[in-house]
Design a protein around this motif. Structure first.
Motif, PDB file in Angstrom:
ATOM      1  N   LYS A  37      -8.456 -18.499   7.119  1.00  0.00           N
ATOM      2  CA  LYS A  37      -9.178 -18.765   8.364  1.00  0.00           C
ATOM      3  C   LYS A  37      -8.817 -20.192   8.737  1.00  0.00           C
ATOM      4  O   LYS A  37      -8.796 -21.087   7.894  1.00  0.00           O
ATOM      5  N   VAL A  38      -8.506 -20.392   9.997  1.00  0.00           N
ATOM      6  CA  VAL A  38      -8.074 -21.711  10.454  1.00  0.00           C
ATOM      7  C   VAL A  38      -9.140 -22.422  11.279  1.00  0.00           C
ATOM      8  O   VAL A  38      -9.030 -23.620  11.521  1.00  0.00           O
ATOM      9  N   PHE A  95       1.073 -18.995   6.963  1.00  0.00           N
ATOM     10  CA  PHE A  95      -0.284 -18.610   6.602  1.00  0.00           C
ATOM     11  C   PHE A  95      -0.784 -17.542   7.563  1.00  0.00           C
ATOM     12  O   PHE A  95      -1.187 -17.856   8.689  1.00  0.00           O
ATOM     13  N   PRO A  96      -0.749 -16.269   7.152  1.00  0.00           N
ATOM     14  CA  PRO A  96      -1.271 -15.208   8.008  1.00  0.00           C
ATOM     15  C   PRO A  96      -2.753 -15.443   8.325  1.00  0.00           C
ATOM     16  O   PRO A  96      -3.525 -15.885   7.462  1.00  0.00           O
ATOM     17  N   CYS A  97      -3.111 -15.138   9.558  1.00  0.00           N
ATOM     18  CA  CYS A  97      -4.480 -15.358  10.021  1.00  0.00           C
ATOM     19  C   CYS A  97      -4.865 -14.219  10.966  1.00  0.00           C
ATOM     20  O   CYS A  97      -4.092 -13.849  11.842  1.00  0.00           O
ATOM     21  N   ASN A  98      -6.060 -13.698  10.776  1.00  0.00           N
ATOM     22  CA  ASN A  98      -6.544 -12.573  11.576  1.00  0.00           C
ATOM     23  C   ASN A  98      -7.654 -13.000  12.539  1.00  0.00           C
ATOM     24  O   ASN A  98      -8.408 -12.175  13.023  1.00  0.00           O
ATOM     25  N   GLN A  99      -7.765 -14.284  12.829  1.00  0.00           N
ATOM     26  CA  GLN A  99      -8.868 -14.778  13.655  1.00  0.00           C
ATOM     27  C   GLN A  99      -8.649 -14.628  15.152  1.00  0.00           C
ATOM     28  O   GLN A  99      -9.583 -14.818  15.913  1.00  0.00           O
ATOM     29  N   LEU A 135      -7.178 -26.872   3.822  1.00  0.00           N
ATOM     30  CA  LEU A 135      -5.894 -27.339   4.323  1.00  0.00           C
ATOM     31  C   LEU A 135      -5.904 -27.412   5.845  1.00  0.00           C
ATOM     32  O   LEU A 135      -5.468 -28.400   6.440  1.00  0.00           O
ATOM     33  N   TYR A 136      -6.406 -26.384   6.505  1.00  0.00           N
ATOM     34  CA  TYR A 136      -6.426 -26.389   7.964  1.00  0.00           C
ATOM     35  C   TYR A 136      -7.444 -27.368   8.520  1.00  0.00           C
ATOM     36  O   TYR A 136      -7.238 -27.952   9.588  1.00  0.00           O
TER      37      TYR A 136
END
Length: 171
Positions: free
Chosen positions: A107-108, A72-76, A116-117
């Motif tokens: 976003k996690v 899961f790509p994340c930019n946070q 899901l996160y």
């Protein structure tokens, strides 16, 4: 953490629907009976090369035994996954020969964290439960969709091999 964990108390990873890299819904129930490693990933992180290299190695070794990596790509985190998802998928597939599913950006952390996160954090126990600290946090998931283990970004994927093997042996 109380209210959050009780919301997801009787759930499993298989109860969630996420977006794939094309924006289509994917019901995670398709992974019932598989051991999963769910990872929030980033292409421009100092941990990218070692993690993606080892994730690909693990996947190739265990994919025929019922193991799947869900990336899961994340930019946070310091905006280390800045481009469009198509660029991310192309980069990871070309540079690291990734054959496992790469989903849409998520976003996690925070109020906009994907459900899901929220579930993963609420059900992984320990002191790390409240938030994801960085890219490449890993969640090992049982065939029944329950969190077996959560490890931090600096834990190398190959160090999970014994746990993956044990999970694959479970009925």
């Amino acid at each position: 953490m109380g209210a959050t964990s009780s919301v997801y108390e009787n759930s499993s990873v298989h109860d969630f629907t996420v977006k794939d890299s094309s924006g289509k819904d994917v019901n995670l129930s398709i992974y019932e009976g598989k051991v999963l490693l769910i990872v929030n990933v980033a292409s421009k992180c100092g941990l990218t090369n070692s993690n993606y290299t080892q994730l690909t190695e693990l996947y190739r070794k265990y994919k025929d035994k019922g193991f799947v990596i869900l990336a899961f790509p994340c930019n946070q985190f310091l905006k280390q996954e800045p481009g469009p998802i198509e660029e991310t998928v192309q980069y990871v597939c070309e540079r690291f020969s990734a054959e496992y599913p790469i989903f849409g950006k998520v976003k996690v952390n925070g109020t906009e964290a994907t459900p899901l996160y929220k579930y993963l954090k609420a059900n992984s126990g320990g002191y790390m439960g409240a938030s994801i600290k960085w890219n490449f946090t890993k969640f090992l998931i049982s065939k029944k969709g329950k969190v077996i283990r959560r490890v931090g970004p600096r834990t190398e994927p190959l160090s999970l091999e014994d746990d993956i093997q044990k999970a694959l042996e479970e009925p």
